[in-house]
Write a protein that holds these residues in place. Sequence first.
Motif, PDB file in Angstrom:
ATOM      1  N   MET A   1       0.849  -1.189   0.000  1.00 29.54           N
ATOM      2  CA  MET A   1       0.000   0.000   0.000  1.00 29.54           C
ATOM      3  C   MET A   1       0.890   1.247   0.000  1.00 29.54           C
ATOM      4  SD  MET A   1      -3.191   0.889   0.273  1.00 29.54           S
ATOM      5  CE  MET A   1      -4.113   2.324   0.575  1.00 29.54           C
ATOM      6  N   VAL A   2       0.622   2.169  -0.902  1.00 34.07           N
ATOM      7  CA  VAL A   2       1.393   3.402  -1.011  1.00 34.07           C
ATOM      8  C   VAL A   2       0.912   4.376   0.064  1.00 34.07           C
ATOM      9  CG1 VAL A   2       1.915   5.351  -2.497  1.00 34.07           C
ATOM     10  CG2 VAL A   2       1.706   3.070  -3.469  1.00 34.07           C
ATOM     11  N   ARG A   3       1.855   4.923   0.811  1.00 33.92           N
ATOM     12  CA  ARG A   3       1.507   5.905   1.827  1.00 33.92           C
ATOM     13  C   ARG A   3       1.204   7.235   1.156  1.00 33.92           C
ATOM     14  NH1 ARG A   3       6.409   5.949   5.531  1.00 33.92           N
ATOM     15  NH2 ARG A   3       5.704   8.084   5.621  1.00 33.92           N
ATOM     16  N   PRO A   4      -0.020   7.761   1.333  1.00 30.47           N
ATOM     17  CA  PRO A   4      -0.376   9.023   0.677  1.00 30.47           C
ATOM     18  C   PRO A   4       0.566  10.168   1.022  1.00 30.47           C
ATOM     19  CG  PRO A   4      -2.317   7.995   1.632  1.00 30.47           C
ATOM     20  CD  PRO A   4      -1.124   7.196   2.088  1.00 30.47           C
ATOM     21  N   SER A   5       1.113  10.191   2.236  1.00 29.64           N
ATOM     22  CA  SER A   5       1.968  11.311   2.604  1.00 29.64           C
ATOM     23  C   SER A   5       3.227  11.366   1.735  1.00 29.64           C
ATOM     24  CB  SER A   5       2.350  11.232   4.080  1.00 29.64           C
ATOM     25  OG  SER A   5       3.018  10.021   4.355  1.00 29.64           O
ATOM     26  N   LYS A   6       3.809  10.232   1.407  1.00 25.95           N
ATOM     27  CA  LYS A   6       5.007  10.208   0.556  1.00 25.95           C
ATOM     28  C   LYS A   6       4.622  10.638  -0.863  1.00 25.95           C
ATOM     29  CE  LYS A   6       8.747   9.087   1.332  1.00 25.95           C
ATOM     30  NZ  LYS A   6       9.895   9.890   1.729  1.00 25.95           N
ATOM     31  N   LYS A   7       3.517  10.123  -1.357  1.00 19.79           N
ATOM     32  CA  LYS A   7       3.050  10.475  -2.694  1.00 19.79           C
ATOM     33  C   LYS A   7       2.766  11.986  -2.769  1.00 19.79           C
ATOM     34  CE  LYS A   7       0.388   7.979  -6.063  1.00 19.79           C
ATOM     35  NZ  LYS A   7      -0.695   7.091  -6.371  1.00 19.79           N
ATOM     36  N   SER A   8       2.119  12.508  -1.750  1.00 23.85           N
ATOM     37  CA  SER A   8       1.813  13.942  -1.712  1.00 23.85           C
ATOM     38  C   SER A   8       3.088  14.775  -1.679  1.00 23.85           C
ATOM     39  CB  SER A   8       0.947  14.281  -0.499  1.00 23.85           C
ATOM     40  OG  SER A   8      -0.319  13.691  -0.627  1.00 23.85           O
ATOM     41  N   ALA A   9       4.078  14.305  -0.929  1.00 21.59           N
ATOM     42  CA  ALA A   9       5.347  15.035  -0.855  1.00 21.59           C
ATOM     43  C   ALA A   9       6.027  15.065  -2.224  1.00 21.59           C
ATOM     44  CB  ALA A   9       6.260  14.386   0.191  1.00 21.59           C
ATOM     45  N   ILE A  10       5.920  13.996  -2.975  1.00 24.59           N
ATOM     46  CA  ILE A  10       6.508  13.942  -4.313  1.00 24.59           C
ATOM     47  C   ILE A  10       5.770  14.902  -5.242  1.00 24.59           C
ATOM     48  CG2 ILE A  10       6.897  12.475  -6.335  1.00 24.59           C
ATOM     49  CD1 ILE A  10       7.314  10.130  -4.288  1.00 24.59           C
ATOM     50  N   VAL A  11       4.448  14.920  -5.161  1.00 25.23           N
ATOM     51  CA  VAL A  11       3.656  15.839  -5.986  1.00 25.23           C
ATOM     52  C   VAL A  11       4.009  17.284  -5.637  1.00 25.23           C
ATOM     53  CG1 VAL A  11       1.318  16.702  -6.407  1.00 25.23           C
ATOM     54  CG2 VAL A  11       1.769  14.245  -6.489  1.00 25.23           C
ATOM     55  N   GLU A  12       4.134  17.582  -4.350  1.00 24.71           N
ATOM     56  CA  GLU A  12       4.516  18.935  -3.934  1.00 24.71           C
ATOM     57  C   GLU A  12       5.901  19.298  -4.474  1.00 24.71           C
ATOM     58  OE1 GLU A  12       4.093  19.212   0.325  1.00 24.71           O
ATOM     59  OE2 GLU A  12       1.984  18.623   0.206  1.00 24.71           O
ATOM     60  N   ALA A  13       6.817  18.334  -4.479  1.00 26.42           N
ATOM     61  CA  ALA A  13       8.154  18.581  -5.035  1.00 26.42           C
ATOM     62  C   ALA A  13       8.059  18.875  -6.532  1.00 26.42           C
ATOM     63  CB  ALA A  13       9.064  17.377  -4.780  1.00 26.42           C
ATOM     64  N   ALA A  14       7.209  18.135  -7.239  1.00 32.15           N
ATOM     65  CA  ALA A  14       7.013  18.382  -8.678  1.00 32.15           C
ATOM     66  C   ALA A  14       6.468  19.790  -8.902  1.00 32.15           C
ATOM     67  CB  ALA A  14       6.081  17.339  -9.277  1.00 32.15           C
ATOM     68  N   MET A  15       5.565  20.223  -8.049  1.00 33.62           N
ATOM     69  CA  MET A  15       5.013  21.575  -8.168  1.00 33.62           C
ATOM     70  C   MET A  15       6.102  22.621  -7.915  1.00 33.62           C
ATOM     71  SD  MET A  15       1.825  21.346  -9.041  1.00 33.62           S
ATOM     72  CE  MET A  15       1.024  22.859  -8.562  1.00 33.62           C
ATOM     73  N   ARG A  16       6.978  22.374  -6.958  1.00 34.88           N
ATOM     74  CA  ARG A  16       8.067  23.326  -6.692  1.00 34.88           C
ATOM     75  C   ARG A  16       9.006  23.415  -7.890  1.00 34.88           C
ATOM     76  NH1 ARG A  16       7.790  20.898  -1.676  1.00 34.88           N
ATOM     77  NH2 ARG A  16       9.682  19.658  -2.022  1.00 34.88           N
ATOM     78  N   VAL A  17       9.322  22.273  -8.494  1.00 37.00           N
ATOM     79  CA  VAL A  17      10.191  22.294  -9.679  1.00 37.00           C
ATOM     80  C   VAL A  17       9.520  23.101 -10.790  1.00 37.00           C
ATOM     81  CG1 VAL A  17      11.235  20.886 -11.509  1.00 37.00           C
ATOM     82  CG2 VAL A  17      11.396  20.133  -9.128  1.00 37.00           C
ATOM     83  N   ALA A  18       8.231  22.859 -11.031  1.00 39.18           N
ATOM     84  CA  ALA A  18       7.504  23.600 -12.071  1.00 39.18           C
ATOM     85  C   ALA A  18       7.453  25.091 -11.737  1.00 39.18           C
ATOM     86  CB  ALA A  18       6.099  23.038 -12.234  1.00 39.18           C
ATOM     87  N   GLU A  19       7.282  25.411 -10.475  1.00 41.66           N
ATOM     88  CA  GLU A  19       7.230  26.815 -10.034  1.00 41.66           C
ATOM     89  C   GLU A  19       8.545  27.525 -10.331  1.00 41.66           C
ATOM     90  OE1 GLU A  19       5.464  30.136  -8.285  1.00 41.66           O
ATOM     91  OE2 GLU A  19       4.471  28.195  -8.400  1.00 41.66           O
ATOM     92  N   GLU A  20       9.636  26.858 -10.029  1.00 42.78           N
ATOM     93  CA  GLU A  20      10.952  27.473 -10.157  1.00 42.78           C
ATOM     94  C   GLU A  20      11.508  27.448 -11.578  1.00 42.78           C
ATOM     95  OE1 GLU A  20      13.228  25.241  -7.306  1.00 42.78           O
ATOM     96  OE2 GLU A  20      12.025  25.976  -5.628  1.00 42.78           O
ATOM     97  N   GLN A  21      11.220  26.347 -12.332  1.00 35.97           N
ATOM     98  CA  GLN A  21      11.909  26.151 -13.597  1.00 35.97           C
ATOM     99  C   GLN A  21      11.003  25.869 -14.796  1.00 35.97           C
ATOM    100  OE1 GLN A  21      15.105  23.242 -13.000  1.00 35.97           O
ATOM    101  NE2 GLN A  21      14.927  23.638 -10.815  1.00 35.97           N
ATOM    102  N   GLY A  22       9.713  25.732 -14.575  1.00 36.12           N
ATOM    103  CA  GLY A  22       8.803  25.440 -15.673  1.00 36.12           C
ATOM    104  C   GLY A  22       8.527  23.949 -15.814  1.00 36.12           C
ATOM    105  N   LEU A  23       7.549  23.632 -16.635  1.00 35.68           N
ATOM    106  CA  LEU A  23       7.080  22.256 -16.766  1.00 35.68           C
ATOM    107  C   LEU A  23       8.118  21.327 -17.379  1.00 35.68           C
ATOM    108  CD1 LEU A  23       4.665  20.428 -16.234  1.00 35.68           C
ATOM    109  CD2 LEU A  23       3.856  20.972 -18.520  1.00 35.68           C
TER     110      LEU A  23
END
Length: 189
Positions: A1-23
């Motif tokens: 079972m995937v822990r939602p907190s880890k998955k959410s942290a990865i999604v948040e990291a992806a959003m930070r990368v997009a925020e700083e450097q683009g898609l």
Amino acid sequence: MVRPSKKSAIVEAAMRVAEEQGLSAVTIDAVAEQAGITKGGLLYHFPSRTALLSGVYEQLAADWEKEMVSAAGKPASEATRAERLAAYVRVARSMTRAELVFMADGAAHRDLFAPCAEVAARWTTPLPQPGVDDRYPREELRMLTARMAADGLWSYEALTGEPIPQALRVQLLEHIAASLDTTSTDSAR
């Protein structure tokens, strides 16, 4: 079972990368580094870049739905058309650069954008169909105008780079929502 907190942290990291450097900078390696996990750890939760992007859209859609339920005070299935659209209008807010990037990119990747499109379909109405002599019903035009005005707030900032002051944004959104008059006889679900 995937822990939602880890998955959410990865999604948040992806959003930070997009925020700083683009898609285009949202790569497995860049997101793993931003999340502080190994590439293998990221791939365990999201086996490809497409799966990662899909996870971002799913999270954006879930957050958007939650905001609209809160604004309406009920789920879309229990709200009238006018109440649904008023909630949609009220949550039209200043988007982060990352959210704008993902939303704009959604047009090119409809399959990934599907969760967001489904939320929009629940809370807004489709484009009206013409009536007699290609005239559109006044009520349908009123609803569409409110949606376009709300959508215009975030696109204005995206196109001009000029942030709308929060006090003005709140007044504009309330003005648009008031045009829907959710106390009218609109009981269509």
